[in-house]
Design an enzyme around this catalytic site. Sequence first.
Site, mmCIF file in Angstrom:
data_model
loop_
_atom_site.group_PDB
_atom_site.id
_atom_site.type_symbol
_atom_site.label_atom_id
_atom_site.label_comp_id
_atom_site.label_asym_id
_atom_site.label_seq_id
_atom_site.Cartn_x
_atom_site.Cartn_y
_atom_site.Cartn_z
ATOM 1 C CG ASP A 185 -1.911 0.839 1.729
ATOM 2 O OD1 ASP A 185 -3.115 0.880 1.422
ATOM 3 O OD2 ASP A 185 -1.232 1.550 1.843
ATOM 4 C CG ASN A 193 -4.763 11.531 -4.461
ATOM 5 O OD1 ASN A 193 -4.830 12.028 -5.083
ATOM 6 N ND2 ASN A 193 -5.619 10.707 -4.185
ATOM 7 C CG HIS A 198 -7.584 12.514 -7.647
ATOM 8 N ND1 HIS A 198 -7.682 11.829 -8.774
ATOM 9 C CD2 HIS A 198 -8.253 12.084 -6.485
ATOM 10 C CE1 HIS A 198 -8.297 10.495 -8.062
ATOM 11 N NE2 HIS A 198 -8.752 10.282 -7.372
ATOM 12 C CG ASP A 202 -5.547 9.322 -11.292
ATOM 13 O OD1 ASP A 202 -5.307 8.692 -10.510
ATOM 14 O OD2 ASP A 202 -6.409 9.859 -12.218
ATOM 15 C CD GLU A 228 -4.600 3.707 -0.407
ATOM 16 O OE1 GLU A 228 -5.147 2.886 -0.626
ATOM 17 O OE2 GLU A 228 -3.733 3.994 0.118
HETATM 18 N N1 LIG Z 1 -5.288 9.712 -7.463
HETATM 19 C C1 LIG Z 1 -5.872 8.673 -6.969
HETATM 20 N N2 LIG Z 1 -5.851 8.561 -5.705
HETATM 21 C C2 LIG Z 1 -6.935 7.507 -5.279
HETATM 22 C C3 LIG Z 1 -7.494 6.651 -6.197
HETATM 23 N N3 LIG Z 1 -8.163 5.543 -5.673
HETATM 24 C C4 LIG Z 1 -7.974 6.367 -4.605
HETATM 25 N N4 LIG Z 1 -7.618 6.930 -3.625
HETATM 26 C C5 LIG Z 1 -6.983 7.987 -2.932
HETATM 27 O O1 LIG Z 1 -6.433 7.000 -1.942
HETATM 28 C C6 LIG Z 1 -6.454 7.668 -0.780
HETATM 29 C C7 LIG Z 1 -5.716 6.496 0.098
HETATM 30 O O2 LIG Z 1 -6.251 7.475 1.804
HETATM 31 P P1 LIG Z 1 -6.284 6.101 2.970
HETATM 32 O O3 LIG Z 1 -6.980 4.894 2.609
HETATM 33 O O4 LIG Z 1 -6.543 7.404 4.384
HETATM 34 O O5 LIG Z 1 -4.337 6.015 3.288
HETATM 35 P P2 LIG Z 1 -3.169 6.321 2.927
HETATM 36 O O6 LIG Z 1 -3.371 8.435 3.429
HETATM 37 O O7 LIG Z 1 -2.812 6.520 2.628
HETATM 38 O O8 LIG Z 1 -2.610 6.884 4.419
HETATM 39 P P3 LIG Z 1 -2.022 5.089 5.185
HETATM 40 O O9 LIG Z 1 -2.499 4.116 3.845
HETATM 41 O O10 LIG Z 1 -2.099 5.374 6.291
HETATM 42 O O11 LIG Z 1 -0.623 5.081 5.279
HETATM 43 C C8 LIG Z 1 -7.666 8.681 -0.084
HETATM 44 O O12 LIG Z 1 -7.664 10.076 -0.757
HETATM 45 C C9 LIG Z 1 -8.401 7.799 -1.840
HETATM 46 O O13 LIG Z 1 -9.364 8.861 -2.400
HETATM 47 C C10 LIG Z 1 -7.469 6.385 -7.538
HETATM 48 O O14 LIG Z 1 -7.888 5.685 -8.259
HETATM 49 N N5 LIG Z 1 -6.587 7.510 -7.566
#
Ligand SMILES: Nc1nc2c(ncn2[C@@H]2O[C@H](COP(=O)(O)OP(=O)(O)OP(=O)(O)O)[C@@H](O)[C@H]2O)c(=O)[nH]1
Length: 308
Positions: A185, A193, A198, A202, A228
């Site tokens: 992850d 983001n 965003h 990506d 992610e």
């Molecule tokens: N740009 C983009 N963002 C995405 C996509 N799918 C998910 N996300 C974003 O990925 C982020 C995941 O955030 P969290 O689950 O809070 O995790 P994190 O910020 O990586 O924190 P940790 O995993 O705890 O290190 C969210 O803000 C989602 O909106 C995508 O296809 N594109």
Amino acid sequence: MVPPSQSNTIDFDAAKLQRLGFTGSRNLPLKPASLVELRHQLSLQLQTSLDAERILNLFFREVQRLVPLDALAFQHPSHDLRLELGERAPHSAGYRLSHEGEYLGELIFRRKQRFSEEELIQLESLLASLLFPLRNALLYRTALQSALRDPLTDTGNRIAMDQVLQREVDLARRNLQPLSLLMLDIDHFKSINDNHGHALGDEVLKAVAQTLKNQLRNIDMVFRYGGEEFLVILSGTNREGAALVGERLRFAVMELQCLDAGRHIDVSISLGCSSLLPGESGESLLRRADNALFVAKREGRNRLSMAG
Ligand SMILES: Nc1nc2c(ncn2[C@@H]2O[C@H](COP(=O)(O)OP(=O)(O)OP(=O)(O)O)[C@@H](O)[C@H]2O)c(=O)[nH]1
């Protein structure tokens, strides 16, 4: 899910071929046919399948009722399709297949004896019967592949992951081979983001996926598990081997050059690793990798945690 048993499976392709009078026994001598007869039969027969390999097999077999051949080779690199039927021979006649400007692959007939002019004309005429079925089969192949891929990162999607994981667990059990998973992850992806937009998020996702694929032997084993989050299936790999791969991936991601308006963005991943235990199910293996990933996050991120 229990796969259907052999006795409950109806092979519609074979059933239709039988109705059309093509019993498909490879050992029986082929009944000679005239060009007109053969073209007619091919046009019926090749419609019975959407599987490119099956269509080419049928074509190879049937063409020999008019023109004896030793081999047929076909390739379409962008479809990752390569087929060699029969035994290689020195004389060949090669064709670049296309239909209304659409490239359909390269096909080569091979034989120990030279082809006569008349035989080449016959082969070219028979090739015309192949074009439509082959084009449909290639379209179908594209549709099937896209149903199993994540378009953003060009990795396998969840559906593909479920299928491959089940298959690999079955294979590992049957062959008494090790099997490991890496669930990974991207760290603090939300803030990437939030701080850079965003669209750049990506781009980071794509770059991480590409890095994983660059580092792995079998790129078909990388799947986008969630937003992610990615899963890497390491067949034939034990716990120690998987730990080495996991660390290699972690370092490769740290070295990624991700820039926003010329400014470097730090990207890192956390990973959880599990290795198949005797009698363990795919779900349990996946759950243990996920739990290990949770531990890696909790212990500070940018690290690999091994499932107990
Ligand atoms: N740009 C983009 N963002 C995405 C996509 N799918 C998910 N996300 C974003 O990925 C982020 C995941 O955030 P969290 O689950 O809070 O995790 P994190 O910020 O990586 O924190 P940790 O995993 O705890 O290190 C969210 O803000 C989602 O909106 C995508 O296809 N594109």
